[in-house]
Structure formats: C-alpha cells, structure tokens
Design a protein around this motif. Structure first.
Motif, short mmCIF file in Angstrom:
data_model
loop_
_atom_site.label_atom_id
_atom_site.label_comp_id
_atom_site.label_asym_id
_atom_site.label_seq_id
_atom_site.Cartn_x
_atom_site.Cartn_y
_atom_site.Cartn_z
N ILE A 94 42.86 41.83 31.34
CA ILE A 94 41.70 41.40 32.16
C ILE A 94 40.70 42.54 32.38
CG2 ILE A 94 40.97 40.53 34.42
CD1 ILE A 94 43.59 38.87 34.44
N PRO A 95 41.14 43.75 32.83
CA PRO A 95 40.16 44.84 32.97
C PRO A 95 39.52 45.24 31.64
CG PRO A 95 42.17 45.36 34.17
CD PRO A 95 42.46 44.17 33.33
N ALA A 96 40.30 45.18 30.54
CA ALA A 96 39.75 45.55 29.23
C ALA A 96 38.64 44.59 28.81
CB ALA A 96 40.86 45.55 28.18
N ILE A 97 38.83 43.29 29.04
CA ILE A 97 37.80 42.30 28.71
C ILE A 97 36.58 42.49 29.61
CG2 ILE A 97 37.24 39.83 28.77
CD1 ILE A 97 40.15 39.30 27.92
N MET A 98 36.83 42.75 30.89
CA MET A 98 35.72 42.96 31.84
C MET A 98 34.89 44.19 31.47
SD MET A 98 37.17 42.02 35.60
CE MET A 98 37.08 40.34 36.19
N LYS A 99 35.53 45.25 31.01
CA LYS A 99 34.81 46.45 30.59
C LYS A 99 33.91 46.14 29.39
CE LYS A 99 38.43 49.64 32.10
NZ LYS A 99 39.55 50.50 31.64
#
Length: 202
Positions: A94-99
């Motif tokens: 999730i954080p990787a996609i958001m970045k």
C-alpha cells in the motif's frame, strides 16, 4: 598598475559583454526536476510491482519468501503463518503504490495545460497539493501500521528483517510532510481566493 588595469577591465563594455555570467533559469530547473521525477516515479513503480509480484509468487513457491524484495528474508514469517505473511506484505504494498501515485501527480503538473506558472495561485494547483498531502498522510499511516505490525510479529518470537529492507521506514517524516503540505495547501487556497477577488475587481 595592476589594480588600475583590473578596474579598467571591469568597467570596459567590451570585456563585460565577453565576460557573461551563466544563469540558470526557472525553465531549466523545471526540466531537470521533470527528469528526476520520471526517474523516481519509474523506480517506485518497479518497487511496487516487485513487491506485489513476489507476494503472489511466494504463495505458489514458498522459497521466494527467503529472498523477498530488497533481499528481505520473510521465510520464517511465511512458515509461522501465511496470513501474517500476506498482511505484512500488504502493508508494504500500500505505501509503495501510494508513493508511485504521489510522483504520478507531481509528473502531471509538468504536462497540465490548465496550470499556468505565471499565475500559480489557481484551484488546480491547490487541489494537487491537497491530494499530495493526503497521500503523504496515507503513506505515513500505513508505514506506521506496518512497522508496528512487524514489531508485534517479532515479539511473538518470529525473526523479522530490518524495517529499512521492508521499505516502510520513515513514517514520522511522511506524516510531518503531510502536515506541512496541508498548511501550504491552505495558503494556496487563500491566495487563489485573493487572486480571484482581484481579477473580479479589475
């Protein structure tokens, strides 16, 4: 004599024309930032895709968990509980996609025809700043959740890799950045209102 000669060269019009200073304009800086943003965006897309692929592939081939993304060893977590393995990797995804989405929004600014750099206080830029702020908030929240989850798993006696190799570090920095961007967003919102009022007055 040398002092006089130096002063003469300094005030001489011919010398001043030949001795031109190299100035870097806003356009050149924006071009460099555009290239850097593309590089970071592509790197983040590769990272997000790699974590997703490894997570799915590990469900069919458990040996992949031993050499997960960024050489993180999640084999003990996988052997302990597959559900916890999926939960931890989702908190990495999730954080990787958001970045990646964050840098996609920044990239869109360079190609947005509605955006006028001569008049930066406009609703479009204010909207993008607020979206980036919310994404930073989301990255910080899910990274913080992922760090706590990894710490809880470690307290159960399961060996876990370092937070840095899980790519979920720096939650406090992301949250701090979100707060700063929210403030900047409000400044731009107020600037847009004042600029609209000024245009109507004129």
């Amino acid at each position: 004599y040398l002092l006089f000669f130096n002063k003469y060269l300094y005030f001489c019009p011919v010398f001043k024309k030949q001795h031109m200073e190299i100035r870097i304009g806003t356009k050149q800086i924006l071009n460099v930032l555009n290239v850097l943003t593309w590089i970071i965006f592509l790197g983040l897309c590769v990272e997000a895709g790699g974590i997703i692929f490894n997570t799915v592939f590990a469900l069919y081939k458990p040996v992949v968990a031993q050499h997960f993304w960024n050489e993180a060893d999640l084999s003990e977590l996988y052997a302990h509980d597959k559900g916890h393995f999926i939960a931890q990797t989702v908190l990495m995804i999730i954080p990787a996609i958001m970045k990646a989405l964050l840098f996609y929004l920044i990239l869109k600014l360079f190609y947005n025809k509605k955006l006028n750099m001569a008049r930066p206080f406009n609703p479009e830029l204010t909207r993008v700043i607020n979206l980036v702020a919310w994404l930073c908030m989301g990255i910080g929240f899910f990274s913080f959740w992922g760090i706590n989850y990894a710490g809880w798993i470690k307290s159960q006696g399961v060996s876990m890799p370092e937070i840095g190799s899980l790519r979920i570090g720096g939650a406090d920095v992301w949250l701090f950045m979100a707060v700063v961007l929210f403030v900047i967003g409000q400044v731009f919102k107020k600037g847009t209102e004042l600029q609209t009022e000024s245009d109507l007055t004129v």
